[in-house]
Design a protein around this motif. Structure first.
Motif, PDB file in Angstrom:
ATOM      1  N   LYS A 150       0.802  -1.218   0.000  1.00 30.73           N
ATOM      2  CA  LYS A 150       0.000   0.000   0.000  1.00 30.73           C
ATOM      3  C   LYS A 150       0.836   1.270   0.000  1.00 30.73           C
ATOM      4  O   LYS A 150       0.308   2.371   0.134  1.00 30.73           O
ATOM      5  N   CYS A 151       2.151   1.110  -0.147  1.00 28.80           N
ATOM      6  CA  CYS A 151       3.015   2.284  -0.089  1.00 28.80           C
ATOM      7  C   CYS A 151       4.253   2.100  -0.962  1.00 28.80           C
ATOM      8  O   CYS A 151       5.146   1.327  -0.577  1.00 28.80           O
ATOM      9  N   PRO A 152       4.320   2.750  -2.086  1.00 31.50           N
ATOM     10  CA  PRO A 152       3.263   3.565  -2.709  1.00 31.50           C
ATOM     11  C   PRO A 152       2.213   2.670  -3.345  1.00 31.50           C
ATOM     12  O   PRO A 152       2.519   1.564  -3.784  1.00 31.50           O
ATOM     13  N   TYR A 153       0.997   3.155  -3.431  1.00 31.07           N
ATOM     14  CA  TYR A 153      -0.105   2.351  -3.943  1.00 31.07           C
ATOM     15  C   TYR A 153      -0.287   2.619  -5.436  1.00 31.07           C
ATOM     16  O   TYR A 153      -0.329   3.767  -5.878  1.00 31.07           O
ATOM     17  N   VAL A 154      -0.374   1.560  -6.222  1.00 29.79           N
ATOM     18  CA  VAL A 154      -0.609   1.700  -7.662  1.00 29.79           C
ATOM     19  C   VAL A 154      -1.843   0.901  -8.054  1.00 29.79           C
ATOM     20  O   VAL A 154      -2.196  -0.075  -7.392  1.00 29.79           O
ATOM     21  N   ARG A 155      -2.481   1.316  -9.128  1.00 31.13           N
ATOM     22  CA  ARG A 155      -3.691   0.651  -9.604  1.00 31.13           C
ATOM     23  C   ARG A 155      -3.484   0.162 -11.023  1.00 31.13           C
ATOM     24  O   ARG A 155      -2.835   0.816 -11.851  1.00 31.13           O
ATOM     25  N   ARG A 156      -4.047  -0.996 -11.284  1.00 31.67           N
ATOM     26  CA  ARG A 156      -3.952  -1.590 -12.622  1.00 31.67           C
ATOM     27  C   ARG A 156      -4.617  -0.682 -13.653  1.00 31.67           C
ATOM     28  O   ARG A 156      -5.685  -0.123 -13.419  1.00 31.67           O
ATOM     29  N   GLY A 157      -3.965  -0.524 -14.810  1.00 29.30           N
ATOM     30  CA  GLY A 157      -4.513   0.272 -15.903  1.00 29.30           C
ATOM     31  C   GLY A 157      -4.063   1.718 -15.930  1.00 29.30           C
ATOM     32  O   GLY A 157      -4.289   2.419 -16.917  1.00 29.30           O
ATOM     33  N   LEU A 158      -3.401   2.182 -14.853  1.00 26.97           N
ATOM     34  CA  LEU A 158      -2.956   3.575 -14.800  1.00 26.97           C
ATOM     35  C   LEU A 158      -1.467   3.681 -15.133  1.00 26.97           C
ATOM     36  O   LEU A 158      -0.710   2.714 -15.033  1.00 26.97           O
ATOM     37  N   ASN A 159      -1.057   4.892 -15.518  1.00 28.72           N
ATOM     38  CA  ASN A 159       0.328   5.158 -15.905  1.00 28.72           C
ATOM     39  C   ASN A 159       1.090   5.840 -14.771  1.00 28.72           C
ATOM     40  O   ASN A 159       0.549   6.736 -14.111  1.00 28.72           O
ATOM     41  N   TYR A 160       2.346   5.440 -14.592  1.00 26.39           N
ATOM     42  CA  TYR A 160       3.173   6.013 -13.521  1.00 26.39           C
ATOM     43  C   TYR A 160       4.608   6.182 -14.013  1.00 26.39           C
ATOM     44  O   TYR A 160       5.028   5.562 -14.998  1.00 26.39           O
ATOM     45  N   ILE A 161       5.349   7.025 -13.279  1.00 25.78           N
ATOM     46  CA  ILE A 161       6.796   7.018 -13.405  1.00 25.78           C
ATOM     47  C   ILE A 161       7.335   6.240 -12.207  1.00 25.78           C
ATOM     48  O   ILE A 161       6.902   6.450 -11.069  1.00 25.78           O
ATOM     49  N   PHE A 162       8.200   5.274 -12.478  1.00 26.99           N
ATOM     50  CA  PHE A 162       8.770   4.410 -11.438  1.00 26.99           C
ATOM     51  C   PHE A 162      10.256   4.699 -11.315  1.00 26.99           C
ATOM     52  O   PHE A 162      10.991   4.677 -12.314  1.00 26.99           O
ATOM     53  N   MET A 163      10.716   4.952 -10.096  1.00 30.50           N
ATOM     54  CA  MET A 163      12.129   5.187  -9.830  1.00 30.50           C
ATOM     55  C   MET A 163      12.513   4.327  -8.632  1.00 30.50           C
ATOM     56  O   MET A 163      11.980   4.511  -7.531  1.00 30.50           O
ATOM     57  N   GLY A 164      13.404   3.354  -8.836  1.00 30.79           N
ATOM     58  CA  GLY A 164      13.739   2.444  -7.731  1.00 30.79           C
ATOM     59  C   GLY A 164      15.048   1.731  -7.964  1.00 30.79           C
ATOM     60  O   GLY A 164      15.904   2.162  -8.745  1.00 30.79           O
ATOM     61  N   GLN A 165      15.189   0.582  -7.299  1.00 31.55           N
ATOM     62  CA  GLN A 165      16.407  -0.228  -7.376  1.00 31.55           C
ATOM     63  C   GLN A 165      16.060  -1.589  -7.990  1.00 31.55           C
ATOM     64  O   GLN A 165      14.966  -2.114  -7.773  1.00 31.55           O
ATOM     65  N   ALA A 166      17.009  -2.159  -8.735  1.00 27.60           N
ATOM     66  CA  ALA A 166      16.820  -3.490  -9.306  1.00 27.60           C
ATOM     67  C   ALA A 166      17.614  -4.502  -8.502  1.00 27.60           C
ATOM     68  O   ALA A 166      18.744  -4.215  -8.072  1.00 27.60           O
ATOM     69  N   ASP A 167      17.030  -5.693  -8.271  1.00 23.54           N
ATOM     70  CA  ASP A 167      17.757  -6.719  -7.521  1.00 23.54           C
ATOM     71  C   ASP A 167      18.694  -7.479  -8.462  1.00 23.54           C
ATOM     72  O   ASP A 167      18.801  -7.174  -9.655  1.00 23.54           O
ATOM     73  N   GLU A 168      19.371  -8.500  -7.934  1.00 24.33           N
ATOM     74  CA  GLU A 168      20.373  -9.220  -8.720  1.00 24.33           C
ATOM     75  C   GLU A 168      19.768 -10.002  -9.873  1.00 24.33           C
ATOM     76  O   GLU A 168      20.463 -10.398 -10.804  1.00 24.33           O
ATOM     77  N   GLU A 169      18.455 -10.224  -9.863  1.00 25.28           N
ATOM     78  CA  GLU A 169      17.788 -10.927 -10.952  1.00 25.28           C
ATOM     79  C   GLU A 169      17.157  -9.973 -11.960  1.00 25.28           C
ATOM     80  O   GLU A 169      16.506 -10.397 -12.909  1.00 25.28           O
ATOM     81  N   GLY A 170      17.336  -8.658 -11.738  1.00 26.13           N
ATOM     82  CA  GLY A 170      16.815  -7.677 -12.675  1.00 26.13           C
ATOM     83  C   GLY A 170      15.398  -7.215 -12.397  1.00 26.13           C
ATOM     84  O   GLY A 170      14.830  -6.465 -13.187  1.00 26.13           O
ATOM     85  N   ARG A 171      14.807  -7.647 -11.280  1.00 27.60           N
ATOM     86  CA  ARG A 171      13.459  -7.178 -10.933  1.00 27.60           C
ATOM     87  C   ARG A 171      13.549  -5.816 -10.266  1.00 27.60           C
ATOM     88  O   ARG A 171      14.449  -5.546  -9.482  1.00 27.60           O
ATOM     89  N   GLY A 172      12.574  -4.957 -10.595  1.00 24.97           N
ATOM     90  CA  GLY A 172      12.528  -3.653  -9.950  1.00 24.97           C
ATOM     91  C   GLY A 172      11.971  -3.762  -8.542  1.00 24.97           C
ATOM     92  O   GLY A 172      10.984  -4.454  -8.307  1.00 24.97           O
ATOM     93  N   MET A 173      12.615  -3.092  -7.593  1.00 26.54           N
ATOM     94  CA  MET A 173      12.171  -3.085  -6.204  1.00 26.54           C
ATOM     95  C   MET A 173      11.802  -1.656  -5.810  1.00 26.54           C
ATOM     96  O   MET A 173      12.625  -0.749  -5.946  1.00 26.54           O
ATOM     97  N   ILE A 174      10.568  -1.473  -5.351  1.00 26.82           N
ATOM     98  CA  ILE A 174      10.099  -0.151  -4.950  1.00 26.82           C
ATOM     99  C   ILE A 174       9.771  -0.175  -3.458  1.00 26.82           C
ATOM    100  O   ILE A 174       8.870  -0.893  -3.016  1.00 26.82           O
TER     101      ILE A 174
END
Length: 390
Positions: A341-365
């Motif tokens: 719930k933090c930050p909360y995102v909803r399916r179908g909406l557009n966002y700018i995402f700024m975060g860190q990627a783990d060792e497998e390449g997944r984005g972590m927010i």
């Protein structure tokens, strides 16, 4: 159909047209040429000239090149006037197959083949079959100078049946494009080019995250077009037991069972209990973020205390170590929002995402990372981020 003169193969357009005209209701003509060199060698095929009906998907007139035979791995399909770089088989046999319909025609092609040692490296070709427990693959000319324009390299890595393959890139610099349309590396599960089994398509100057095969075979293809080039890359592979031990923490008994690996990033429950309030601006978070993208939330599934989302990418401002998948013109990536719930995102909406990627390449927010709603009118402001110096 072909003039075999030494190692030359030439298509004669007049002969083809006459053959087609004499057949009532002729729709297509198929011709094949098989090449074989001595055992222990590989076949190197170079197109000196290519002029076939142009089509983005090569649906009408085209040349298919296979390593071995028609049921073997396809090294490429070519049409138009773009002349690919040299193609290298993974055995001592190669098959060239041409298909043409009864409509638009070009001048044809001229191709030359020769024998080479499997591990021989020339300026204009590379690739082959790799079966040792570990090894290295690299672009032609590495590291002395840039890779050549118009080159195609294909590596077929084969491990024993009870093992899988791990691939890591030590250095990586391939002409950058948001859709990797020009120069790229594509990696496939199995022993051939098959979009349904493609693991990823990569370009730019950030090494892709480590890749693990599903089975005992991987196929790696590198392609450069006839324009810009770059430093290239060097990659390493090694065989691993099929069930190698995981370094991640096992899920707790309270979490629902899932096929997704546990999140390797350690965080405390207190992280998700603090007040959720966005701080800062895209500019203030840009340098500290490993990746910066805009995109649409396609799926959002809650597992335990986190949300797992699939993002259809609108634009990439900073790729970092984020693993980006591509299918046609669509790029997507996986992002885990650590506190659902933090930050909360909803399916179908557009966002700018700024975060860190783990060792497998997944984005972590995490809550202290930056997400905000994205609107088309903000595009120009976000484009300025690409020019920001860190």
């Amino acid at each position: 159909m072909y003039d075999h003169s030494g190692s030359h193969m030439r298509q004669r357009r007049a002969l083809m047209s006459k053959f087609c005209d004499q057949r009532s209701g002729c729709v297509a003509e198929l011709n094949a040429a098989s090449m074989q060199v001595p055992e222990g060698k590989v076949v190197v095929l170079s197109f000196r000239f290519l002029d076939l009906e142009s089509d983005n998907l090569c649906r009408y007139d085209y040349v298919d090149v296979y390593s071995g035979h028609a049921n073997g791995q396809r090294l490429g399909r070519f049409c138009g006037t773009f002349r690919p770089g040299a193609l290298v088989s993974t055995s001592n046999k190669m098959l060239l197959q041409m298909v043409s319909d009864a409509n638009t025609a070009g001048s044809g092609f001229l191709a030359v083949y020769s024998a080479a040692n499997p591990n021989e490296r020339g300026d204009q070709y590379c690739g082959g079959r790799l079966m040792k427990p570990s090894g290295t693959f690299k672009t032609p000319n590495w590291p002395e100078r840039d890779y050549p324009a118009g080159v195609t390299c294909s590596w077929h890595i084969v491990a024993p049946k009870n093992q899988i393959i791990e691939v890591k890139f030590e250095k990586f610099d391939v002409e950058r494009d948001n859709y990797c349309r020009y120069d790229y590396v594509a990696i496939f599960n199995g022993g051939e080019i098959n979009d349904a089994k493609r693991i990823g398509k990569y370009c730019g100057d950030s090494p892709p995250a480590p890749v693990f095969s599903e089975g005992n075979q991987l196929f790696i293809q590198f392609l450069s077009d006839l324009s810009l080039t770059a430093d290239g890359f060097i990659g390493h592979y090694k065989f691993r037991p099929k069930k190698f031990p995981s370094t991640t923490v096992p899920p707790t008994t309270t979490a629902p069972p899932t096929t997704t690996r546990p999140i390797p990033l350690k965080y405390s429950a207190a992280l998700c209990q603090q007040k959720c309030k966005r701080k800062g601006t895209p500019e203030s978070h840009y340098c500290s973020s490993n990746f910066v993208i805009t995109g649409t939330v396609i799926t959002a599934v809650t597992r335990g205390g986190s949300m797992y989302a699939t993002i259809s990418i609108i634009n990439v401002y900073k790729e970092g170590n984020l693993a980006i998948q591509q299918a046609g013109k669509t790029m997507s990536t996986k992002i885990v929002i650590l506190c659902k719930k933090c930050p909360y995102v909803r399916r179908g909406l557009n966002y700018i995402f700024m975060g860190q990627a783990d060792e497998e390449g997944r984005g972590m927010i995490a809550p202290h990372h930056f997400i905000m709603a994205f609107k088309a009118k903000n595009q120009r402001a976000f484009n300025m981020l690409k020019n920001k110096r860190c």
